[in-house]
Scaffold this motif. Structure first.
Motif, mmCIF file in Angstrom:
data_model
loop_
_atom_site.group_PDB
_atom_site.id
_atom_site.type_symbol
_atom_site.label_atom_id
_atom_site.label_comp_id
_atom_site.label_asym_id
_atom_site.label_seq_id
_atom_site.Cartn_x
_atom_site.Cartn_y
_atom_site.Cartn_z
ATOM 1 N N ALA A 118 0.831 -1.205 0.000
ATOM 2 C CA ALA A 118 0.000 0.000 0.000
ATOM 3 C C ALA A 118 0.867 1.258 0.000
ATOM 4 C CB ALA A 118 -0.928 -0.008 1.215
ATOM 5 N N ILE A 119 1.891 1.277 0.830
ATOM 6 C CA ILE A 119 2.775 2.440 0.927
ATOM 7 C C ILE A 119 3.594 2.618 -0.353
ATOM 8 C CG2 ILE A 119 4.765 3.387 2.173
ATOM 9 C CD1 ILE A 119 3.609 2.067 4.703
ATOM 10 N N SER A 120 3.927 1.496 -1.017
ATOM 11 C CA SER A 120 4.759 1.579 -2.229
ATOM 12 C C SER A 120 4.059 2.319 -3.365
ATOM 13 C CB SER A 120 5.153 0.175 -2.692
ATOM 14 O OG SER A 120 4.025 -0.527 -3.199
ATOM 15 N N TYR A 121 2.731 2.430 -3.310
ATOM 16 C CA TYR A 121 1.991 3.133 -4.359
ATOM 17 C C TYR A 121 2.032 4.654 -4.184
ATOM 18 C CZ TYR A 121 -0.107 -1.017 -6.466
ATOM 19 O OH TYR A 121 -0.311 -2.198 -7.142
ATOM 20 N N TYR A 129 0.529 12.865 -10.083
ATOM 21 C CA TYR A 129 0.001 14.203 -9.789
ATOM 22 C C TYR A 129 0.920 15.287 -10.352
ATOM 23 C CZ TYR A 129 -1.310 18.349 -7.157
ATOM 24 O OH TYR A 129 -1.676 19.626 -6.813
ATOM 25 N N LEU A 130 2.221 15.128 -10.176
ATOM 26 C CA LEU A 130 3.184 16.143 -10.631
ATOM 27 C C LEU A 130 3.278 16.209 -12.156
ATOM 28 C CD1 LEU A 130 6.064 15.586 -8.038
ATOM 29 C CD2 LEU A 130 4.373 17.430 -8.084
ATOM 30 N N THR A 131 2.959 15.114 -12.834
ATOM 31 C CA THR A 131 3.014 15.091 -14.304
ATOM 32 C C THR A 131 1.642 15.323 -14.944
ATOM 33 O OG1 THR A 131 2.819 12.678 -14.235
ATOM 34 C CG2 THR A 131 5.051 13.603 -14.372
ATOM 35 N N ASP A 132 0.687 15.755 -14.143
ATOM 36 C CA ASP A 132 -0.662 16.106 -14.619
ATOM 37 C C ASP A 132 -1.419 14.928 -15.225
ATOM 38 O OD1 ASP A 132 -0.540 18.750 -13.809
ATOM 39 O OD2 ASP A 132 0.441 19.397 -15.661
ATOM 40 N N ILE A 133 -1.028 13.710 -14.839
ATOM 41 C CA ILE A 133 -1.803 12.552 -15.281
ATOM 42 C C ILE A 133 -3.111 12.492 -14.498
ATOM 43 C CG2 ILE A 133 -1.850 10.021 -15.336
ATOM 44 C CD1 ILE A 133 1.118 10.088 -15.936
ATOM 45 N N ILE A 134 -3.052 12.939 -13.250
ATOM 46 C CA ILE A 134 -4.246 13.001 -12.423
ATOM 47 C C ILE A 134 -4.916 14.354 -12.627
ATOM 48 C CG2 ILE A 134 -5.155 12.977 -10.073
ATOM 49 C CD1 ILE A 134 -2.887 11.151 -9.294
ATOM 50 N N HIS A 135 -6.148 14.346 -13.057
ATOM 51 C CA HIS A 135 -6.889 15.574 -13.324
ATOM 52 C C HIS A 135 -7.963 15.763 -12.244
ATOM 53 C CE1 HIS A 135 -5.130 15.909 -17.378
ATOM 54 N NE2 HIS A 135 -5.276 14.603 -17.425
ATOM 55 N N PHE A 136 -7.560 16.384 -11.133
ATOM 56 C CA PHE A 136 -8.533 16.609 -10.070
ATOM 57 C C PHE A 136 -9.633 17.575 -10.514
ATOM 58 C CE2 PHE A 136 -4.996 15.280 -7.151
ATOM 59 C CZ PHE A 136 -5.639 14.161 -6.662
ATOM 60 N N LEU A 175 -9.732 8.435 -15.540
ATOM 61 C CA LEU A 175 -9.903 7.405 -14.526
ATOM 62 C C LEU A 175 -8.787 6.367 -14.476
ATOM 63 C CD1 LEU A 175 -13.729 6.718 -15.011
ATOM 64 C CD2 LEU A 175 -12.645 8.206 -13.317
ATOM 65 N N ALA A 176 -7.875 6.406 -15.441
ATOM 66 C CA ALA A 176 -6.830 5.382 -15.490
ATOM 67 C C ALA A 176 -5.995 5.358 -14.214
ATOM 68 C CB ALA A 176 -5.924 5.616 -16.698
ATOM 69 N N TRP A 177 -5.817 6.518 -13.593
ATOM 70 C CA TRP A 177 -4.996 6.599 -12.389
ATOM 71 C C TRP A 177 -5.718 6.086 -11.146
ATOM 72 C CZ3 TRP A 177 -7.096 9.475 -8.447
ATOM 73 C CH2 TRP A 177 -8.134 10.356 -8.804
ATOM 74 N N SER A 178 -7.035 5.928 -11.227
ATOM 75 C CA SER A 178 -7.817 5.604 -10.034
ATOM 76 C C SER A 178 -7.508 4.219 -9.475
ATOM 77 C CB SER A 178 -9.317 5.709 -10.339
ATOM 78 O OG SER A 178 -9.704 4.772 -11.318
ATOM 79 N N PHE A 179 -6.858 3.349 -10.290
ATOM 80 C CA PHE A 179 -6.519 2.022 -9.771
ATOM 81 C C PHE A 179 -5.526 2.131 -8.619
ATOM 82 C CE2 PHE A 179 -2.760 2.634 -12.332
ATOM 83 C CZ PHE A 179 -1.789 1.879 -11.695
ATOM 84 N N ILE A 180 -4.736 3.234 -8.571
ATOM 85 C CA ILE A 180 -3.720 3.369 -7.526
ATOM 86 C C ILE A 180 -4.359 3.564 -6.148
ATOM 87 C CG2 ILE A 180 -1.751 4.708 -6.712
ATOM 88 C CD1 ILE A 180 -1.052 5.277 -9.593
#
Length: 202
Positions: A118-121, A129-136, A175-180
């Motif tokens: 869990a922590i490794s993710y 987040y820093l590469t803007d893959i996550i679009h909040f 949503l691709a990032w949501s698996f993390i």
């Protein structure tokens, strides 16, 4: 036959595998689900341990030790952690652990692995987040996930064709990032349950 099930309580998992063997389904592999081979019903005794090994030689020695004690290794690898064993004859004791503390310790090892995973993710989530893959912002305004020029100015058939064509790509971007975070929640939950079982059974 393949079955997708998740267990934290090893004793419940053992009872389920024994029932499957009684019904004629014999465990062949256990990796994100269970794969069984259909055969004759068998009154099997199946036990589970949790061990991970850095060296292949140590894993082979571990399996050999169990075989010499009358237990066949059914499934598990040196890095999978969960190891499955079946009693090979009636002269062998029904338990693979010498005492309750050793039996409970497998839950402690399993909990530690879950918390580590869990922590490794977290670093991956930070990089996304820093590469803007996550679009909040897209969670508030999903239109930001659509890149087709002038999409929202189109009308009728032209709008629906463009909208439906791009929607799968928009969902992947959003949503691709949501698996993390889902994987983190999954491992934290399993780790918590395993830790609780360890405290109950030690």
């Amino acid at each position: 036959m393949y079955k997708l099930k998740f267990f934290v309580d090893f004793e419940k998992e053992e009872k389920w595998l024994v029932k499957m063997a009684n019904d004629g389904y014999h465990l062949q592999n256990a990796s994100f689900g269970y794969r069984f081979q259909k055969g004759e019903p068998e009154a099997a005794t199946i036990k589970i341990d949790f061990r991970k090994f850095k060296k292949k030689e140590d894993f082979i020695d571990y399996c050999t030790m169990f075989e010499d004690s009358g237990w066949k290794h059914l499934a598990g690898t040196k890095s999978s952690g969960i190891q499955y064993f079946k009693k090979m004859n009636d002269t062998v004791d029904d338990e693979i652990f010498s005492d309750n503390h050793s039996k409970a310790a497998r839950y402690k090892r399993y909990a530690s692995m879950c918390f580590e995973l869990a922590i490794s993710y977290l670093p991956i989530l930070l990089v996304f987040y820093l590469t803007d893959i996550i679009h909040f912002k897209a969670l508030i305004n999903p239109k930001e996930l659509y890149f087709t020029p002038g999409l929202w100015d189109k009308e009728g058939v032209y709008f629906w064709f463009s909208f439906l064509f791009e929607t799968p790509f928009a969902l992947m971007r959003g949503l691709a990032w949501s698996f993390i975070p889902l994987a983190m929640i999954f491992y934290f939950f399993f780790g918590y349950r395993a830790k609780k079982l360890y405290l109950q059974k030690r």
